[in-house]
Structure formats: structure tokens, C-alpha cells
Design an enzyme around this catalytic site. Structure first.
Site, short mmCIF file in Angstrom:
data_model
loop_
_atom_site.label_atom_id
_atom_site.label_comp_id
_atom_site.label_asym_id
_atom_site.label_seq_id
_atom_site.Cartn_x
_atom_site.Cartn_y
_atom_site.Cartn_z
N GLY A 1 0.81 -1.22 0.00
CA GLY A 1 0.00 0.00 0.00
C GLY A 1 0.84 1.26 0.00
O GLY A 1 0.46 2.26 0.61
N ALA B 1 2.71 3.02 -5.35
CA ALA B 1 2.35 2.21 -6.50
C ALA B 1 1.08 1.40 -6.22
O ALA B 1 0.16 1.36 -7.04
CB ALA B 1 3.50 1.28 -6.89
N HIS C 1 23.64 5.97 -1.38
CA HIS C 1 23.73 7.42 -1.17
C HIS C 1 24.99 7.70 -0.35
O HIS C 1 25.20 7.04 0.67
CB HIS C 1 22.47 7.90 -0.44
N SER D 1 21.85 15.44 3.75
CA SER D 1 21.94 16.09 2.45
C SER D 1 23.36 16.50 2.08
O SER D 1 24.17 16.85 2.93
CB SER D 1 21.06 17.33 2.47
N ARG E 1 29.24 12.56 -6.24
CA ARG E 1 28.72 11.53 -5.32
C ARG E 1 29.40 10.18 -5.41
O ARG E 1 29.73 9.58 -4.39
CB ARG E 1 27.23 11.30 -5.61
N HIS F 1 20.25 2.76 -0.63
CA HIS F 1 19.14 3.71 -0.66
C HIS F 1 17.98 3.28 -1.56
O HIS F 1 16.83 3.46 -1.20
CB HIS F 1 19.68 5.06 -1.14
#
Lengths: 279, 658
Positions: free
Chosen positions: B16, B19, B245, B259, B306, B373
Site C-alpha cells: 500500500g 504504486a 547514497h 543532504s 557523489r 538507498h
């Protein structure tokens, strides 16, 4: 019971990686209608590792032995995102309702040998141990029609324009994660095992916040009369006792008392209108 | 006996999140009854964790030269051309319509002064194409869809089964073809195992972060549902494509994102020069600190891209053992900046760190490490291509007269290789190729549900076998199989501490560590082979794993241990794909094969379960590339040159919420 203590400069300066023990006193229950019991566990934590209450519950699950050495079953608990955005892991920690994921051990039990007390929420039926059944909260969202009645799912153009101020106001109400802290702390909201009585029992602050959210949206406000019907009926906004506990415990700092005041006023006006319409 | 009523055509949706909810809402709108299964109340699904936003071409960007075609090109380029192109074409062309729809649902998108939807810049684009709702866009989109599904539930079109776990798809040969006709699930409270019939089953269960131990994912993201479908014969594609990440906050329970804007604003990455130095970082003088990024990349310093940042941090910790206190962590230090400046520029993200790390990053250096991630790979799915005339506005940069998208009403849209079994959202492999662009995940999940829902409705109306055509035998057999698993687990239960060799929590930790060490940032054939051996050992130990709880009421211990066996199967698929893909592409970096090799590997990795050996068989399928010719992905190469251009400031700032 240990009251939450902020990390002092001294304790923050403890050597990194220092291992210590904390105790967990957990109120356990094997299922609905079963007797409750307390069990105490000793858990090793490392200063600075960022362990929270849930990480300690995982350690207990991996080694389910009480502090007295008695073998037991792993404690059952509810968890999801672990980032205080899904609302699943709500429980009473040291007597205060909150999400267990954002409760860090170095903060709530800063010293070696400190104790943390965990209890399930009291306003919802128990499933097992720290896990309770909050399905009533999702049912209540139906009662207040917490949705926008759009035409359908095909693109028909953009939604209504909105000022940044109005967006900010709605956004904060829309961050409600249906966690139930406001209901746990509310003296007017009581556990109701009989689901057939949910629609006439006090709705609680979170649902009133949702009424405010949707009544402020240009399309969703078309259902405002129906929402206000629910708010003027049994279990509506007038049953709020103004204790203001809800706003104090809301983890998202939603201005629930503002919503209660605004919806209360709207409900009064709505009630008068309905009276003159003879409905 | 399987549930399911009368001649009414039903669809089972499992999961749920965005998608699953989008598919449920679409199917209900098409007049199809939906049975929606989730292990948690759907409003608590992992989609809530997405922060940054959702990409779509918009009128402002369009006037600056952007288009749906350009969004598609960015997505394919970002994914290093591993994605089949028609689905990406269709998704990016639907994106503006999806934003309008969400807007009508009442999503509180941030607004401009005039009241229009505000936009932000995000990685992988020179145009502002990311719509956002505060710092919790995923939560806001999920809630909007949750509300529409609740409305459909109120109208009697959706029945929710929350706290039910999907265990196995039920298939049956009908008219010479094997089809999915339902599934077996377990109520996680009563522990009842039960079969459910349906015209079609939709898997929308998200990614597999827990296979890697601590990731940025929620506790529900085990990948077990996908692994069960794979063991039942569904193909699993591009398993080796896992996004890491670079800067996450390692926690005792999970990793939370930090971040990149912290580095953009002057954050310095370092570790103590002395291995295992246990001093408070503030007591370590500057000459005793190793600013390894600044030392290795004197011009670029901490602002290396990154992938380089991830690899260097990983190398320092995992290969050299130089992480803080010999752990997998490095410092990200902002304490040299004034509090006032930090609060002005970075307050939101610093507060997240404060809340979960319990330390004020204005006073104490943050501790960070790369973390798993996103799962680009997933269940293999197909589609029906549709050729059309290019649109002069949407496709204006394409220089083409004809384009190829997906046919909206096709019954095979996002179908697995087993007819009747569909996979939508992160659990399929369809849109992101070898790595995903920021703010494309929310889009792909919602698009999948809305688009494929139309074809699924057509399939159940026209092609799904009638209930009378399917006997109860396959359902009874599947229930028996799952009950046997439950009994086998219970028979091995004993209270108290168990031997670590068979303790499921110890096995899970070992699995996560092995997968993170061998198969995330840097891979080699040798290390992957070693990991595969270790996984075999863990699988064997899993089959003997001992529960500490034998009860038949809300037994989380049992559900966890059962999922663990399935996670081990998925880990094998991820490793086997990584071994066979002897090249580097997107998130898949092989030290022993550092270059992309289009001749051999511009191909989808497909893992098929071999029931005889219990092992995956790997094969490759051509990637469907009719729209854009694959070209070199040069983000990294420009930045790696001897005189790198500085990263544009705007881009760095834009990643603040990614």
C-alpha cells in the site's frame, strides 16, 4: 522511573565508544484478554552510537533473557520508517507518549544503569506487548470524509491556485501521521472495544485537524457541510474538554487547538443553519 | 478453501505504498473490486520517507527549453542507458498530468507568490523540474492517494487486509498457459494462513534495503515478497543495480539521509590519522586529522561528485580500516562555521541530525557513511510498444517524426513473465536503469499504478480464467506448503538465547554486513564470489534457524525468520548478477572491469530460479533502445579531469532535500 534528562556537556564528553548498560522495564501482554506482566531487561549500549529505544528492542529480540536470567519470548512492537514520519512505533516511554524511534538512549537514559519504562498506548486495544490496534483512527477518517472528492483520475487540468500562506497552513495539518499521541493524552478520548460505537464516540483532535485541513481546500470544502454534520453529532467537536494535552504531545507540532477552535466555531454556525433549515 | 466471491472479477494488490495505492484507486475507478493487502496500515508505507520531490516538465521549464523528451533523456542518461526506453518515454510524458492530478487531490505543493506550484532544482538537470511539498513530499503524495483509496473503500470498491503478509503466488495451468490466479497470505495477528482467489495479483512491495542490513529503507523493505515470486518462477532483473547514497547518518537501527548541501556549504570530511583513535573529535588537533578528500582531490576537495565521495569513504573505512573508532564512519565537520550562518543555510537538515544522532552538528562533527538507498532492479516486467507521431511541443528536441511509447490499454503492461502476476513501483526494474535520478522515484511509482491499472483491468475482464475453470487444488497445495513452513519454524522454537550460528538476528546481521561490504560501492569478481559462498553458508544456517517464540499469536519472530530465508535468496540473485556483469555501469562499479561495455552488457540481467539446485540461472536480454542512442555518461569524467570545473552552486543547493 527516570525522567528524560538532556545530555549535559559532561556526558556528551564521555569517551566515544564507552559501553554501558541500561535497563528496560517493559509491560508485557501475550494477547487480548491476557494478563499483563512486567519484565526487566539489561541492554548494552555504546555511547555515541545513536541507539534509540527500538535498537534496544532489537537487541532484546536477539537475546530474549530477562535481567534475572529468565528465558522469555522477544518483545512484540510496531515499527516502520524509524524516522518519525510514519507514526507506527508510538508507545509510552517513561510515562510519556511518543515515537520510540526518535527516543535516543543517550538522552532518555544518559547514565550507566539508568532505567527506561516502556508501556503500550492505553487508549487502543492491545494486540501483543507494545503493539496496539489503532484501526479506529483510520475508520474515523471515513467518518469525517477526510478526502477531496475529485472527478476521477484522468488529467483534466491543474488544481486550484493557492497562496503560499494557505499552503503552509494546510501543509502543517497534512503532516498528521495518525500516530495517536493526541488521543492517548486526551482525557475525553476513551478506549472503545465495540466498533459499532466508534461513530458516536469522541472523534479526537487528529480527526478535527483533518476536518480543518479539508474544509480549507477549495474543492474538498464542498463536503464541509457533511463534515460539520459529524462535528455537531454525538462524539463531535463539542465533546472536547479543552484540556489542551493534544497540542502538547503532538510530535509534528500541529496546532490542534487552533483546529478545534476553528471547527468548533464553524460547527456552531452550521448547527444554527441546519436548525433554521429544519434538518 | 480459497476466498473470493461469485463471478465478480477481483484484483489483489499487495503493498500500500504509492504504486499499490495508485493501482488500487485506478482499478476501483475501472469498476474492478480490489483486495488490498499490506503488512502495515497502508498510510504507514515506506513512501512516506521520500523528502525531495517529484519531477515533471512544467510550463516555466518548457519556456526555458525543457520538454518531456528532455526529462526522458535525463532519466535514460542518468540510468546509464540500461532502461528499456518506451516505458521511460511514457512515464516522463505522463508526468505533468500526474502533477495536475495530485494537485487536484489537494496535495499541499509549495507555492509561488502568485499561487502557482513552486519548483526546485535537483540533481541531473539544468532546469527546475521538481515539484515539492515541504520536506515530506513522499508523505504528502502517499496521504493524497491514501485518501482517495479510503474514499473507494467507503464506496465498497476496495477491501483492505492490513497486517497481512503475502507468502506465495498461486499459479495454475489454464488452457495450456500457466497463470497467476491468486495468492496465499498470513494474518500477522492470528497467524492464520489462507488462500485468496483473484483474476490478477499485483506486487507493489517496494525495495530490498534490509538485505543490506542497515539502509535508508523502512523495516518493511525486506524484498521478501519479490523473492517469493522469484522462487515461484517470476524473473528478477538487474538485481545488481543498487543505489548507494554517499552521506547517510549511520544509526544503531538504520541509516538516515544527510543532504549533500552540508558539503556544499563548506563541510569538511575527515578521519583521525591514528587508526582507532577514540578521542572526542574536538580534542583531536588539526595536524592529527586526515582530510582525505581534500588531500586526494586538491582542487575539488570535499565537493567531489557523489560516486567518488562514496568510493573514497568506503575505501578509507572498509579497505584501510581507518574509520572513526575502526567503525564504518567518517566525520563531516561544519563546526568551523558560525552558528548563525549554519542556521541560516542548513537549519532543517541540521535538526534532523540533532534529533537522531543526539548531538548538535554546530558543536560536534557529524558522523556519516554511504548507505544503501534504492533498488533499481526488481521483478522483470514487460509492455506493448506503441508507435506514434512525435509531438511538436513535448518532443521538440527529439529531431524525430516518430516516437515509441507504451500502449495504454495493453493487458501485459508491467506483467511479469507469469500472466496475471504484475509488478509495480520500486519492486519492478522498469524505469531507472543502472541508477535512479533524484525525484524520479515518486513519479515512477504513481505512474505505474495509474497507467498499468488500465491494462490490468482489461486483463481481468477479458482474459483472466473464470473461477470455475480453476480448481481449489493449487490453492490447497500452496496453503499446505506455507503451513509446513510455519510448522517447521515452530518445531525449532526454544526460549532464551540461542546459539549465534542459528540465531536469526545474528544471521541477518551477518547477511547485511556481507552484502554491504561486497556488493555496494565497489565490487570485484573475487569479492562477490566470496560473498556468494558466505551467502550459501547463511542460507544453510537459515534452514536451521531457531525461534525464541513458538506462539500462534502475533509471532513477529516467525515472520522475521521466514523473511530472512527469502532475503538470502534475493542476495544470491544480486551477487550472481554482479558477478556476471563484467563491466561498470551506473551504480555497479567493478574495480576489475572499470569501463562500460555496451557491446557485451547493454543488456538486462535476468535471474531465473532453478528449482532443482535452488540457485539463480543468469541470462541477458537486449535493452530496447529505439529512441536515444546510448552515449558516454560523462558527469564523472569531466569532474575527474586534472582541472575540474566546480560543481554549479545551484545544483549543490538543490540537492539539500534529496
Amino acid at each position: 522511573m527516570t525522567s528524560p534528562t538532556p545530555v549535559s556537556q559532561d556526558s556528551a564528553k564521555h569517551e566515544l565508544g564507552a559501553e554501558r548498560s541500561v535497563y528496560f522495564r517493559i509491560k508485557r501482554c501475550d494477547g487480548p484478554g491476557k494478563a499483563t506482566r512486567w519484565e526487566r531487561f539489561k541492554v548494552k549500549v555504546t555511547r555515541g552510537e545513536g541507539a534509540n529505544v527500538l535498537a534496544c528492542l532489537e537487541r532484546i529480540a536477539a537475546n530474549p533473557v530477562t535481567a534475572d536470567g529468565a528465558k522469555t519470548t522477544p518483545v512484540v512492537w510496531d515499527a516502520g520508517c524509524l524516522e518519525e514520519v510514519c507514526g507506527a512505533c508510538t508507545m509510552n516511554v517513561n510515562g510519556k507518549v511518543r515515537q520510540a524511534c526518535s527516543c535516543l538512549i543517550d538522552t532518555c537514559a544518559p547514565n550507566d544503569g539508568d532505567e527506561v519504562v516502556l508501556e503500550p498506548m492505553q487508549k487502543f486495544p492491545i494486540v501483543r506487548d507494545l503493539w496496539v490496534d489503532r484501526s479506529r483512527m483510520f475508520e474515523t477518517l471515513k467518518r469525517v470524509k477526510a478526502w477531496t472528492p475529485i472527478d476521477g483520475l484522468y488529467a483534466t487540468g491543474p488544481g486550484p491556485k493557492e497562496t503560499p500562506e494557505r499552503q503552509q497552513e494546510r501543509y502543517i495539518y497534512s503532516t498528521c501521521m495518525t500516530c495517536g499521541c493526541c488521543l492517548e493524552a486526551c482525557p475525553q478520548f476513551q478506549q472503545e472495544p465495540d466498533a459499532s460505537k466508534w461513530d458516536t464516540s469522541f472523534v479526537g483532535a487528529n480527526a478535527i485537524g483533518q476536518v480543518q485541513l479539508f474544509n480549507e481546500h477549495p474543492t474538498a470544502k464542498e463536503l464541509a457541510p457533511e463534515r460539520l454534520d459529524a462535528m455537531t453529532a454525538a462524539g463531535g467537536v463539542s465533546e472536547c474538554g479543552n484540556a489542551q494535552n493534544c497540542v502538547k504531545v503532538c510530535p509534528k507540532e500541529i496546532p490542534l487547538t487552533d483546529a478545534i477552535a476553528a471547527v468548533g466555531r464553524a460547527a456552531t454556525i452550521h448547527g444554527i443553519k441546519r436548525f433554521f433549515q429544519g434538518k | 478453501m480459497a476466498a473470493g466471491s461469485g463471478s465478480e472479477k477481483r484484483v489483489i494488490v499487495i503493498g500500500g505504498g504509492l504504486a499499490g495505492l495508485a493501482a488500487s484507486a485506478r482499478l476501483a475507478e475501472q469498476g474492478i473490486q480490489v483486495d488490498l493487502f499490506s503488512i502495515a496500515p497502508v498510510k504507514r508505507s515506506h513512501s512516506v520517507c521520500a523528502q525531495g520531490g517529484i519531477n515533471a516538465c512544467n510550463e516555466v521549464a518548457r519556456q526555458q527549453g525543457f520538454s518531456e523528451w528532455a526529462h526522458m533523456d535525463e532519466t535514460l542518461y542518468g540510468g546509464d542507458f540500461l532502461a528499456d526506453q518506451p516505458p521511460v518515454y511514457e512515464m516522463t510524458h505522463w508526468a505533468p498530468k500526474i502533477i495536475d492530478l495530485l494537485d487536484r487531490m489537494g496535495v499541499p505543493f509549495n507555492r509561488t507568490f502568485e499561487g502557482y506550484r513552486d519548483l526546485r532544482l535537483f540533481g541531473g538537470s539544468l532546469f527546475k523540474r521538481t515539484h515539492f511539498a515541504g520536506a515530506t513530499t513522499g508523505q504528502q503524495l502517499l496521504y493524497a492517494l491514501d485518501e482517495q483509496v479510503r474514499r473507494a473503500e467507503q464506496d465498497g470498491m476496495v477491501t483492505k487486509y492490513e497486517f497481512w503478509e503475502f507468502l506465495w503466488p498461486v499459479t495454475e495451468e489454464v488452457d495450456g498457459e500457466r497463470r497467476c490466479v491468486g495468492m496465499v497470505a498470513q494474518d500477522l495477528r492470528t497467524m492464520q494462513v489462507r488462500a485468496f482467489r483473484a483474476g490478477a495479483v499485483v506486487i507493489a512491495t517496494g525495495g530490498c534495503g534490509l538485505v543490506f542490513g542497515k539502509s535508508t529503507n523502512s523495516v518493511s523493505c525486506t524484498g521478501a515478497a519479490a523473492a517469493r515470486c522469484y522462487q515461484a518462477g517470476a524473473w528478477y532483473a538487474n538485481g545488481e543495480m543498487i543505489q548507494v547514497h554517499p552521506t547517510a547518518i549511520p544509526g544503531a537501527d538504520k541509516c538516515r539521509l544527510m543532504s549533500e548541501s552540508a558539503r556544499g556549504e563548506g563541510g569538511r570530511v575527515w578521519v583521525p590519522r591514528t587508526k582507532g583513535d577514540k578521542r572526542d573529535p574536538r580534542d583531536i588537533p588539526v595536524p592529527e586529522r586526515w582530510y582525505f578528500l581534500e588531500e586526494k582531490y586538491p582542487k575539488y576537495g570535499n565537493l567531489v561528485p557523489r560516486d567518488i565521495a562514496s568510493r573514497e569513504i568506503f575505501d578509507v573505512c572498509v579497505n584501510q580500516g581507518m574509520g572513526i573508532g575502526a567503525e564504518n564512519m567518517v566525520y563531516l565537520d561544519l563546526t568551523h562555521k558560525s552558528r548563525e550562518e549554519l542556521d541560516r543555510k542548513l537549519r532543517g537538515i541540521l535538526e534532523i541530525y540533532e534529533k537522531f544522532a543526539g548531538e548538535d552538528p554546530r558543536d560536534v562533527p557529524m558522523k556519516i557513511f554511504p548507505a544503501m538507498h534504492y533498488t533499481m532492479g526488481g521483478l522483470w516486467t514487460t509492455f506493448t510498444p506503441e508507435e506514434r507521431t512525435a509531438d511538436s511541443v513535448m518532443d521538440r528536441d527529439s529531431n524525430r517524426e516518430r516516437v515509441i511509447g507504451m500502449q495504454i490499454d495493453a493487458k501485459n503492461t508491467m506483467s511479469t513473465n507469469i500472466p496475471g502476476l504484475y509488478a509495480l513501483g520500486e519492486v519492478n526494474f522498469a524505469y531507472h536503469g543502472a541508477t535512479r535520478l533524484g525525484a524520479n522515484a515518486l513519479l515512477s511509482c504513481i505512474f505505474d499504478g495509474l497507467f498499468a491499472g488500465v491494462g490490468i483491468a482489461n486483463y481481468v475482464r477479458d482474459d483472466a480464467p473464470d473461477e470455475e475453470a480453476v480448481s481449489s487444488a493449487p490453492f490447497d497445495a500452496a496453503v499446505k506448503q506455507e503451513e509446513a513452513k510455519v510448522e517447521s519454524l515452530r518445531s525449532r522454537a526454544q526460549q532464551g538465547l540461542t546459539d549465534p550460528a542459528v540465531n536469526p538476528y545474528v544471521i541477518a546481521q551477518e547477511l547485511g554486513k556481507e552484502m554491504t561490504d561486497a556488493s555496494t560501492v565497489v565490487k570485484t569478481g573475487e569479492r562477490l564470489e566470496k560473498a556468494l559462498n558466505k551467502i550459501q553458508e547463511l542460507g544453510e544456517r537459515c534452514s536451521r534457524a531457531t525461534l525464541a517464540d513458538a506462539s500462534l499469536w502475533t509471532n513477529q519472530n516467525m515472520a522475521f525468520t521466514r523473511s530472512l530465508s527469502d532475503m538470502v535468496k534475493l542476495a544470491e540473485v544480486i551477487l550472481a548478477g554482479g558477478i556476471e556483469r563484467r563491466e561498470s555501469r551506473g551504480s555497479h562499479f567493478r574495480l576489475d572491469y572499470p569501463d562500460r561495455d555496451d557491446d557485451q552488457f547493454l543488456k538486462t540481467t535476468v535471474a531465473e530460479y532453478d528449482a532443482a539446485t535452488g540457485r539463480p540461472k543468469i541470462s541477458f536480454r537486449e535493452v530496447i533502445t529505439p529512441l536515444v542512442k546510448p552515449r558516454a555518461r560523462t558527469y564523472g569524467k569531466v569532474e575527474k579531469s586534472s582541472d575540474p570545473a566546480p560543481e554549479p552552486r545551484e545544483t549543490v543547493a538543490a540537492e539539500a532535500t534529496s
